[in-house]
Design a protein around this motif. Structure first.
Motif, PDB file in Angstrom:
ATOM      1  N   ARG A 108      36.868  37.026  34.580  1.00  0.00           N
ATOM      2  CA  ARG A 108      35.630  36.651  35.280  1.00  0.00           C
ATOM      3  C   ARG A 108      35.930  36.022  36.635  1.00  0.00           C
ATOM      4  O   ARG A 108      35.303  36.366  37.650  1.00  0.00           O
ATOM      5  N   GLU A 109      36.881  35.094  36.661  1.00  0.00           N
ATOM      6  CA  GLU A 109      37.215  34.433  37.908  1.00  0.00           C
ATOM      7  C   GLU A 109      37.849  35.397  38.903  1.00  0.00           C
ATOM      8  O   GLU A 109      37.562  35.339  40.113  1.00  0.00           O
ATOM      9  N   LEU A 110      38.687  36.301  38.424  1.00  0.00           N
ATOM     10  CA  LEU A 110      39.306  37.271  39.331  1.00  0.00           C
ATOM     11  C   LEU A 110      38.268  38.199  39.954  1.00  0.00           C
ATOM     12  O   LEU A 110      38.384  38.573  41.133  1.00  0.00           O
ATOM     13  N   LEU A 116      30.610  41.491  27.375  1.00  0.00           N
ATOM     14  CA  LEU A 116      30.885  40.319  28.197  1.00  0.00           C
ATOM     15  C   LEU A 116      31.493  40.733  29.532  1.00  0.00           C
ATOM     16  O   LEU A 116      31.103  40.217  30.598  1.00  0.00           O
ATOM     17  N   VAL A 117      32.424  41.660  29.495  1.00  0.00           N
ATOM     18  CA  VAL A 117      33.060  42.130  30.731  1.00  0.00           C
ATOM     19  C   VAL A 117      32.040  42.790  31.644  1.00  0.00           C
ATOM     20  O   VAL A 117      32.024  42.550  32.864  1.00  0.00           O
ATOM     21  N   GLU A 118      31.179  43.602  31.077  1.00  0.00           N
ATOM     22  CA  GLU A 118      30.147  44.253  31.896  1.00  0.00           C
ATOM     23  C   GLU A 118      29.217  43.213  32.504  1.00  0.00           C
ATOM     24  O   GLU A 118      28.733  43.377  33.629  1.00  0.00           O
ATOM     25  N   GLY A 119      28.976  42.126  31.773  1.00  0.00           N
ATOM     26  CA  GLY A 119      28.179  41.035  32.325  1.00  0.00           C
ATOM     27  C   GLY A 119      28.891  40.351  33.482  1.00  0.00           C
ATOM     28  O   GLY A 119      28.259  39.990  34.488  1.00  0.00           O
ATOM     29  N   HIS A 157      40.439  47.869  33.686  1.00  0.00           N
ATOM     30  CA  HIS A 157      41.064  48.693  32.652  1.00  0.00           C
ATOM     31  C   HIS A 157      41.172  47.813  31.405  1.00  0.00           C
ATOM     32  O   HIS A 157      42.103  47.025  31.253  1.00  0.00           O
ATOM     33  N   ALA A 158      40.175  47.953  30.557  1.00  0.00           N
ATOM     34  CA  ALA A 158      39.982  47.036  29.435  1.00  0.00           C
ATOM     35  C   ALA A 158      40.829  47.426  28.231  1.00  0.00           C
ATOM     36  O   ALA A 158      40.788  48.578  27.779  1.00  0.00           O
TER      37      ALA A 158
END
Length: 505
Positions: free
Chosen positions: A131-133, A167-170, A148-149
């Motif tokens: 998220r921070e990156l 969560l990643v998409e959010g 690349h999950a």
């Protein structure tokens, strides 16, 4: 100091402590010998997680930090803690290495590729770091970011990948930059067995866009029958049917795992494949890769511990483990030092067939036991160090019955080692490195499901004295940092100056 007595340090990987329950495979197992040792020998519960070993508060322990702290005799600030400090303080946003790369991508129109495990198991990665990156990439106006999950199912409960992908998409939507470009299970992406065919499948997805074509990231989860760990390499395509995320010339690849050992095989493979194409490689924390990949955060010094003291006094030790845990009793126990030590002998036990942990929970325990017994019979070896991997490795499958049987095999191995120790005048110090098999289900409040991850539970530390050896009951509290000072004291040596732990016996 006393003259000391030779001994055996036996790490029972994943041997945590908790009361009997339907989730506890250890108390369900028939382990009469271990039960007897816990009842009759000087024993204490040692903290093996959180700040006691150098992790963030409440963070589960793991084999890497566990063995480092056992060897260092002091808590070692773990890579996850160092990364979090850089993020929480805001220093990551001005990290010189990262800023230089992001400015170049912004100016040249290149793409930032973020590759890493997407979960919050805190053993190999924390999805919040991603998220921070993403936020930082947006601040520097990087024109394109591809995620690349890597799905988990091991450090966290299986069948939770959908929630983490959501969560990643959010995070992507929040940052206003990025797309999930590939999805793959950690069984492929984080292989450390040397199976380059698995690694190649992941590399081809990232470099050439080859894999199962999907329109949305969540579709990848429909293609596995073996859980989140074995999602096949999937490539997300755009409206034109073309892959969204192959790495192009001049792009940058940033690996977001903070732990090195399971991602370095993929990192080295991608580095070789993309050599000469102007691709910049970075890692969130320092890796032990063959390729020189600059880290954003450097690691703590874990040296000056048990290995250094043994070498300084010319004390020979034999280190024994199966392939899965071999680095832990050598590289990690030695403070992440790969240097050849003349007074050390290393025995890496391998099998004749590919491992099937649920079908063969005994793994190669008979060979490990044989090697320990053989080393214990040598007069020139004051210390034998071994890792019994079964409880942890099989526990990671989430298979309760297989883990129960793994514990029973371990019980018989411990009995054989202790008999050999008694016959050769040695003490045996048994200790867990972190919890695992004592919790094989998620909390009932969340809907109990099989769980193969680590825990924050303490671990037993038990001393089986040598014949005629008199030792007092240890006084708590204890942590893994007390193990190296205890081993040195039993050998008749003083703790190293950098050790903050204390001898328990």
């Amino acid at each position: 100091m006393n003259a000391g007595t030779p001994g055996i340090l036996l790490v029972l990987d994943g041997w945590g402590h908790a009361g009997p329950s339907e989730a506890n495979a250890l108390t369900a197992a028939a382990t009469p010998y271990l039960d007897g040792l816990l009842a009759d020998c000087p024993a204490v519960l040692a903290e093996a997680s959180g700040t006691a070993v150098g992790l963030l508060p409440g963070t589960v322990g793991n084999s890497e930090i566990g063995h480092m702290v056992i060897g260092a005799g002091r808590p070692v600030p773990y890579d996850s803690v160092l990364v979090q400090e850089e993020i929480s303080s805001g220093r990551m946003r001005s990290n010189a290495t990262l800023v230089e790369v992001l400015n170049r991508l912004s100016a040249a129109g290149g793409t930032l590729h973020l590759v890493g495990l997407c979960s919050d198991g805190m053993i190999h990665a924390d999805v919040q770091h991603l998220r921070e990156l993403l936020r930082i990439a947006a601040r520097f106006s990087v024109p394109a970011v591809r995620v690349h999950a890597i799905t988990d199912g091991r450090d966290v409960a299986d069948h939770t990948a959908a929630a983490y992908l959501g969560l990643v998409e959010g995070f992507v939507a929040e940052a206003g930059v990025g797309q999930v470009a590939t999805v793959v299970g950690r069984g492929y992406a984080l292989d450390k067995s040397g199976d380059l065919e698995l690694t190649e499948k992941v590399s081809l997805a990232l470099v050439d866009g080859k894999g199962e074509a999907i329109g949305e990231p969540q579709e990848a989860l429909e293609l596995t029958r073996r859980g989140d760990e074995w999602v096949p390499p999937c490539v997300v395509t755009g409206a034109d049917g073309r892959p969204l995320g192959p790495v192009r010339d001049g792009d940058a690849v940033l690996f977001t795992n903070f732990r090195s050992d399971r991602i370095q095989q993929l990192a080295d493979d991608l580095y070789r494949r993309l050599a000469g194409r102007g691709v910049t490689f970075l890692s969130l924390a320092q890796y032990d890769t063959e390729a020189a990949i600059p880290p954003l955060v450097h690691r703590s010094d874990a040296g000056g511990g048990l290995a250094a003291e043994l070498a300084a006094h010319g004390v020979r030790s034999v280190r024994i483990a199966e392939a899965e845990k071999f680095e832990h009793v050598t590289y990690y126990l030695n403070g992440r030092d790969a240097a050849v030590v003349p007074v050390e002998e290393h025995v890496r036990v391998t099998g004749d067939v590919a491992p099937d942990y649920t079908a063969r929970p005994e793994m190669n325990l008979d060979r490990v036991t044989e090697a320990v017994v053989s080393a214990a019979g040598r007069d020139d070896v004051p210390l034998v160090v071994a890792n019994l991997a079964n409880i942890d490795v099989v526990g990671h499958t989430g298979h309760f019955d297989a883990t129960r049987r793994a514990a029973e095999h371990t019980d018989r191995a411990v009995e054989a080692v202790c008999h050999a120790a008694r016959a050769t005048g040695r003490w045996v110090l048994l200790v867990g490195d972190h919890g695992n098999a004592e919790k094989m289900l998620t909390d009932a409040s969340a809907g109990a499901r099989p769980y193969g991850g680590h825990t924050t539970n303490p671990v037993p530390a038990v001393l089986v004295p040598a014949p005629g050896q008199q030792v007092a009951a240890p006084a708590g509290p204890a942590t893994l940092a007390d193990i190296a000072p205890s081993v040195l004291a039993l050998l008749g040596l003083a703790p190293a100056p950098r050790m903050t732990g204390r001898p328990l016996w």
